[in-house]
Scaffold this motif. Structure first.
Motif, PDB file in Angstrom:
ATOM      1  N   TYR A 244       0.839  -1.209   0.000  1.00 24.87           N
ATOM      2  CA  TYR A 244       0.000   0.000   0.000  1.00 24.87           C
ATOM      3  C   TYR A 244       0.871   1.256   0.000  1.00 24.87           C
ATOM      4  O   TYR A 244       0.630   2.191  -0.769  1.00 24.87           O
ATOM      5  CB  TYR A 244      -0.923   0.003   1.222  1.00 24.87           C
ATOM      6  N   PHE A 245       1.874   1.282   0.861  1.00 22.31           N
ATOM      7  CA  PHE A 245       2.739   2.467   0.946  1.00 22.31           C
ATOM      8  C   PHE A 245       3.511   2.659  -0.353  1.00 22.31           C
ATOM      9  O   PHE A 245       3.679   3.791  -0.827  1.00 22.31           O
ATOM     10  CB  PHE A 245       3.711   2.341   2.119  1.00 22.31           C
ATOM     11  N   ARG A 246       3.961   1.579  -0.931  1.00 27.28           N
ATOM     12  CA  ARG A 246       4.706   1.671  -2.184  1.00 27.28           C
ATOM     13  C   ARG A 246       3.823   2.255  -3.286  1.00 27.28           C
ATOM     14  O   ARG A 246       4.239   3.134  -4.042  1.00 27.28           O
ATOM     15  CB  ARG A 246       5.239   0.287  -2.570  1.00 27.28           C
ATOM     16  N   GLU A 247       2.592   1.760  -3.381  1.00 27.46           N
ATOM     17  CA  GLU A 247       1.673   2.253  -4.405  1.00 27.46           C
ATOM     18  C   GLU A 247       1.237   3.685  -4.128  1.00 27.46           C
ATOM     19  O   GLU A 247       0.831   4.407  -5.045  1.00 27.46           O
ATOM     20  CB  GLU A 247       0.445   1.336  -4.490  1.00 27.46           C
ATOM     21  N   SER A 248       1.309   4.118  -2.872  1.00 29.56           N
ATOM     22  CA  SER A 248       0.964   5.500  -2.503  1.00 29.56           C
ATOM     23  C   SER A 248       2.178   6.419  -2.572  1.00 29.56           C
ATOM     24  O   SER A 248       2.097   7.574  -2.177  1.00 29.56           O
ATOM     25  CB  SER A 248       0.376   5.528  -1.089  1.00 29.56           C
ATOM     26  N   HIS A 249       3.301   5.876  -3.048  1.00 29.05           N
ATOM     27  CA  HIS A 249       4.545   6.639  -3.197  1.00 29.05           C
ATOM     28  C   HIS A 249       5.049   7.180  -1.854  1.00 29.05           C
ATOM     29  O   HIS A 249       5.561   8.299  -1.765  1.00 29.05           O
ATOM     30  CB  HIS A 249       4.351   7.793  -4.189  1.00 29.05           C
ATOM     31  N   ILE A 250       4.873   6.380  -0.811  1.00 31.34           N
ATOM     32  CA  ILE A 250       5.408   6.715   0.516  1.00 31.34           C
ATOM     33  C   ILE A 250       6.533   5.738   0.813  1.00 31.34           C
ATOM     34  O   ILE A 250       6.288   4.555   1.062  1.00 31.34           O
ATOM     35  CB  ILE A 250       4.320   6.613   1.604  1.00 31.34           C
ATOM     36  N   PRO A 251       7.787   6.187   0.757  1.00 30.55           N
ATOM     37  CA  PRO A 251       8.909   5.273   1.030  1.00 30.55           C
ATOM     38  C   PRO A 251       8.854   4.739   2.460  1.00 30.55           C
ATOM     39  O   PRO A 251       8.536   5.478   3.392  1.00 30.55           O
ATOM     40  CB  PRO A 251      10.147   6.160   0.826  1.00 30.55           C
ATOM     41  N   VAL A 252       9.133   3.466   2.620  1.00 28.97           N
ATOM     42  CA  VAL A 252       9.165   2.834   3.940  1.00 28.97           C
ATOM     43  C   VAL A 252      10.462   2.053   4.081  1.00 28.97           C
ATOM     44  O   VAL A 252      10.806   1.238   3.219  1.00 28.97           O
ATOM     45  CB  VAL A 252       7.956   1.882   4.133  1.00 28.97           C
ATOM     46  N   GLN A 253      11.182   2.348   5.172  1.00 33.55           N
ATOM     47  CA  GLN A 253      12.395   1.589   5.498  1.00 33.55           C
ATOM     48  C   GLN A 253      12.151   0.819   6.786  1.00 33.55           C
ATOM     49  O   GLN A 253      11.632   1.389   7.753  1.00 33.55           O
ATOM     50  CB  GLN A 253      13.601   2.516   5.696  1.00 33.55           C
ATOM     51  N   VAL A 254      12.512  -0.455   6.811  1.00 31.45           N
ATOM     52  CA  VAL A 254      12.325  -1.286   7.993  1.00 31.45           C
ATOM     53  C   VAL A 254      13.690  -1.681   8.542  1.00 31.45           C
ATOM     54  O   VAL A 254      14.545  -2.189   7.815  1.00 31.45           O
ATOM     55  CB  VAL A 254      11.505  -2.560   7.665  1.00 31.45           C
ATOM     56  N   TYR A 255      13.892  -1.441   9.850  1.00 29.95           N
ATOM     57  CA  TYR A 255      15.161  -1.763  10.493  1.00 29.95           C
ATOM     58  C   TYR A 255      14.905  -2.604  11.735  1.00 29.95           C
ATOM     59  O   TYR A 255      13.996  -2.315  12.522  1.00 29.95           O
ATOM     60  CB  TYR A 255      15.892  -0.477  10.918  1.00 29.95           C
ATOM     61  N   ASP A 256      15.699  -3.646  11.905  1.00 34.23           N
ATOM     62  CA  ASP A 256      15.679  -4.391  13.155  1.00 34.23           C
ATOM     63  C   ASP A 256      17.119  -4.533  13.645  1.00 34.23           C
ATOM     64  O   ASP A 256      18.065  -4.104  12.981  1.00 34.23           O
ATOM     65  CB  ASP A 256      15.008  -5.760  12.993  1.00 34.23           C
ATOM     66  N   PHE A 257      17.277  -5.119  14.803  1.00 35.89           N
ATOM     67  CA  PHE A 257      18.619  -5.189  15.392  1.00 35.89           C
ATOM     68  C   PHE A 257      19.563  -6.007  14.519  1.00 35.89           C
ATOM     69  O   PHE A 257      20.730  -5.651  14.325  1.00 35.89           O
ATOM     70  CB  PHE A 257      18.553  -5.805  16.793  1.00 35.89           C
ATOM     71  N   GLU A 258      19.069  -7.115  13.961  1.00 41.46           N
ATOM     72  CA  GLU A 258      19.926  -7.992  13.163  1.00 41.46           C
ATOM     73  C   GLU A 258      20.492  -7.263  11.936  1.00 41.46           C
ATOM     74  O   GLU A 258      21.667  -7.407  11.597  1.00 41.46           O
ATOM     75  CB  GLU A 258      19.146  -9.238  12.720  1.00 41.46           C
ATOM     76  N   SER A 259      19.669  -6.443  11.306  1.00 38.22           N
ATOM     77  CA  SER A 259      20.125  -5.751  10.089  1.00 38.22           C
ATOM     78  C   SER A 259      21.028  -4.571  10.402  1.00 38.22           C
ATOM     79  O   SER A 259      21.769  -4.101   9.542  1.00 38.22           O
ATOM     80  CB  SER A 259      18.917  -5.278   9.274  1.00 38.22           C
ATOM     81  N   GLN A 260      20.961  -4.079  11.648  1.00 39.57           N
ATOM     82  CA  GLN A 260      21.731  -2.880  12.000  1.00 39.57           C
ATOM     83  C   GLN A 260      22.706  -3.129  13.151  1.00 39.57           C
ATOM     84  O   GLN A 260      23.174  -2.179  13.771  1.00 39.57           O
ATOM     85  CB  GLN A 260      20.758  -1.743  12.397  1.00 39.57           C
ATOM     86  N   ALA A 261      22.988  -4.387  13.434  1.00 44.97           N
ATOM     87  CA  ALA A 261      23.817  -4.719  14.601  1.00 44.97           C
ATOM     88  C   ALA A 261      25.156  -3.987  14.591  1.00 44.97           C
ATOM     89  O   ALA A 261      25.648  -3.536  15.632  1.00 44.97           O
ATOM     90  CB  ALA A 261      24.037  -6.234  14.668  1.00 44.97           C
ATOM     91  N   GLU A 262      25.734  -3.823  13.405  1.00 51.72           N
ATOM     92  CA  GLU A 262      27.060  -3.169  13.327  1.00 51.72           C
ATOM     93  C   GLU A 262      26.954  -1.647  13.270  1.00 51.72           C
ATOM     94  O   GLU A 262      27.947  -0.950  13.395  1.00 51.72           O
ATOM     95  CB  GLU A 262      27.808  -3.681  12.089  1.00 51.72           C
ATOM     96  N   HIS A 263      25.714  -1.140  13.070  1.00 50.52           N
ATOM     97  CA  HIS A 263      25.566   0.313  12.906  1.00 50.52           C
ATOM     98  C   HIS A 263      24.564   0.904  13.882  1.00 50.52           C
ATOM     99  O   HIS A 263      24.170   2.065  13.722  1.00 50.52           O
ATOM    100  CB  HIS A 263      25.094   0.626  11.478  1.00 50.52           C
ATOM    101  N   ALA A 264      24.139   0.121  14.872  1.00 51.37           N
ATOM    102  CA  ALA A 264      23.103   0.600  15.793  1.00 51.37           C
ATOM    103  C   ALA A 264      23.687   1.568  16.812  1.00 51.37           C
ATOM    104  O   ALA A 264      23.705   1.322  18.011  1.00 51.37           O
ATOM    105  CB  ALA A 264      22.445  -0.589  16.493  1.00 51.37           C
TER     106      ALA A 264
END
Length: 595
Positions: free
Chosen positions: A172-192
């Motif tokens: 829905y957000f993509r089709e509404s042209h609203i960018p969405v970024q999802v972050y969790d600890f595993e994906s950002q462990a080195e940059h949290a």
């Protein structure tokens, strides 16, 4: 640095309108940047300071401190001005403002602001227009604020798979042209680290920060930077408080608290929710939202709500004229206008909540309506007129059979109705509790139906205090409010000098001359009770996105037999109203183009 400037330029374009890069650079050169840590005050109530601020990043909160304690007035997001009234009037600050997360503002003294305006007069016009719009909004929208940028998502059951619902949300957000970024600890462990969280401000669209009880430090940081907290859970799961809720102290009273929405997830084609109160009794949340798997209407509603772009519908009272509300909503639905929140008084309550209870299935709605008409709910219901002319037993039994033991909070689309607390002489907003009982309170016309007892207080028809309950709708994250009135304040002169006697009216009617145009006793009583409410309606109707009064001349207060004609009038007049709107006000068309 170039990306930062581009981001700030975009914010200023939104605030001041189209400007060349040279002018925007001049604004930044004259202003002074000021950084605020979480909890730091920008200024305090009562201070005398002719300084204007514009939020570049982060989120601020305005609070009022008085003898009654501390009240939250609302949040201020990036791109919004702060402190403009003190700058314009020279008066002390009317409220305190503090940062609810790390924020950056651009500061202008009165001299710097005047220098900017002298060089660019259009700045003053743009800022004044913004302030006027915010004033209009804040008359009622005390809890309305800038849409959230950083959202902390907490899965209360870590083993519960959210993906069947989140995939549709991301689409829905993509089709509404609203960018969405999802972050969790595993994906950002080195940059949290601090730099990562600070960089979130420069990301376009929404940042979703997935919290986890297995990584408490990450979750605490997410909470610091979040604008909104969403608790996600399967509706059938264990409703007791979970360790992460206690660890993050989600429900402690604090002026830095973030808004909390409870997302209740249901399987596809799940039965009507029951017992929602078990999730709400021990949690202090701002909203709860029911969402079914693979139900795109539910998904769209949820996404509009969390971006403060929801659509609210408010329906007024008017007896049998209320059948027109069914036609109104039918016409709206056919145009693609989906209702996210619904509120009503009296007839607006019973017809509005019946529609949301039926999940806007118009086949069901018309079947129930036809059954209600055939049941003649106000016939053969006379009682000893010590409290009311009718006992209300027939309509109460019908409501109990229809709504059974479901509560208002169980309805898929969050709905409310309004009654008048007779014991306290105040309007009562019903958002929770047995549907049938809350609706009965809202339609309990004084003298016609007996009062309804709720929490040891007597409640009568909501139209006595508020016949078109617009104000409660502003407590929700709505961007559009559609209000439908069945009765305005008519200017009616009579054709006689003295009120005719009962005998004169009798002979006039007997001879069929109709010389005297005078309301009947029931009409006089009911309309007299609602005069103050109608006056309020005249004041508040300018505070909604779309307001229209239906022309239902000739429809009596109890003309149930005409229900199909009344419904049809509502349907046709809504179509005509929607067709008459200029293109820029037809928001549903713009939305469909984006889709």
């Amino acid at each position: 640095m170039q990306n930062f400037n581009a981001h700030y330029h975009k914010l200023f374009h939104q605030l001041f309108g189209g400007m060349d890069e040279k002018t925007l650079d001049q604004i930044f050169e004259i202003g002074s940047k000021k950084e605020l840590e979480t909890g730091a005050y920008l200024f305090h109530q009562g201070e005398k300071e002719n300084v204007l601020y514009i939020v570049l990043s982060g989120r601020l909160r305005a609070i009022l401190e008085d003898d009654k304690g501390t009240r939250i007035l609302g949040d201020i997001g990036e791109g919004e001005p702060v402190g403009e009234f003190a700058l314009f009037t020279g008066e002390p600050r009317m409220a305190s403002v503090l940062a609810i997360r790390k924020s950056v503002v651009l500061e202008f003294t009165q001299e710097e602001y005047l220098a900017l305006v002298a060089a660019n007069p259009s700045l003053a016009t743009s800022l004044t227009q913004f302030v006027i719009n915010r004033l209009r909004r804040n008359i009622f929208q005390k809890n309305q604020s800038t849409p959230p940028k950083n959202i902390a998502l907490i899965n209360l059951q870590p083993d519960f798979d959210l993906s069947p619902w989140t995939v549709d949300m991301e689409k829905y957000f993509r089709e509404s042209h609203i960018p969405v970024q999802v972050y969790d600890f595993e994906s950002q462990a080195e940059h949290a680290d601090q730099a990562f969280f600070d960089s979130l401000e420069q990301h376009e669209g929404i940042n979703i920060l997935v919290c986890s009880e297995t990584h408490p430090e990450w979750s605490h940081q997410c909470m610091v930077y979040a604008d909104l907290v969403i608790l996600a859970t399967g509706f059938q799961e264990d409703s007791r408080l979970h360790p992460i809720e206690k660890e993050l102290k989600l429900y402690s009273k604090n002026i830095l608290n973030k808004k909390i929405y409870l997302l209740l997830l249901h399987e596809e084609d799940a039965p009507f929710p029951k017992g929602t109160h078990r999730w709400l009794d021990s949690r202090n949340v701002n909203l709860h939202i029911h969402v079914r798997q693979n139900n795109l209407r539910d998904i769209r509603r949820f996404c509009r709500i969390i971006t403060n772009n929801a659509i609210g519908l408010v329906l007024g009272g008017g007896g049998a004229k209320g059948y027109a509300h069914l036609g109104v909503v039918k016409a709206l639905e056919e145009r693609g206008v989906e209702i996210d929140f619904l509120g009503g008084t009296s007839a607006g309550a019973i017809y509005g909540i019946s529609m949301s209870f039926a999940d806007f299935d118009f086949k069901k709605i018309e079947e129930v309506t036809q059954l209600a008409v055939k049941s003649k709910l106000t016939s053969n219901d006379m009682t000893m007129p010590s409290v009311s002319f009718l006992s209300g037993k027939k309509i109460r039994r019908f409501a109990q059979n229809m709504y059974r033991d479901y509560d208002l909070e169980d309805i898929w689309v969050q709905s409310y109705c309004v009654s008048t607390n007779f014991s306290r002489a105040s309007a009562k907003i019903h958002e929770r509790g047995l549907i049938w009982k809350q609706v009965m309170a809202s339609i309990a016309i004084p003298g016609v139906f007996p009062p309804v007892v709720i929490d040891h207080y007597l409640h009568v028809d909501g139209a006595v205090m508020d016949n078109l309950p617009i104000e409660p709708m502003y407590r929700y994250p709505v961007s559009k409010i559609i209000a439908v009135s069945l009765s305005g304040l008519p200017d009616r002169k009579v054709n006689y000098e003295e009120t005719p006697s009962g005998w004169a009216l009798f002979w006039d009617k007997l001879r069929g001359k109709k010389r005297f145009k005078i309301p009947g006793i029931s009409s006089l009583i009911i309309n007299s009770l609602t005069l103050n409410s109608l006056q309020k309606q005249e004041v508040t109707k300018s505070k909604v996105s779309h307001y229209f009064e239906l022309n239902l001349k000739g429809v009596g207060f109890m003309d149930d037999k005409k229900w199909k004609q009344i419904l049809d009038k509502g349907y046709k007049q809504t179509q005509e109203y929607l067709d008459s709107l200029p293109d820029e006000e037809q928001f549903w068309i713009k939305k469909s183009k984006k889709d």
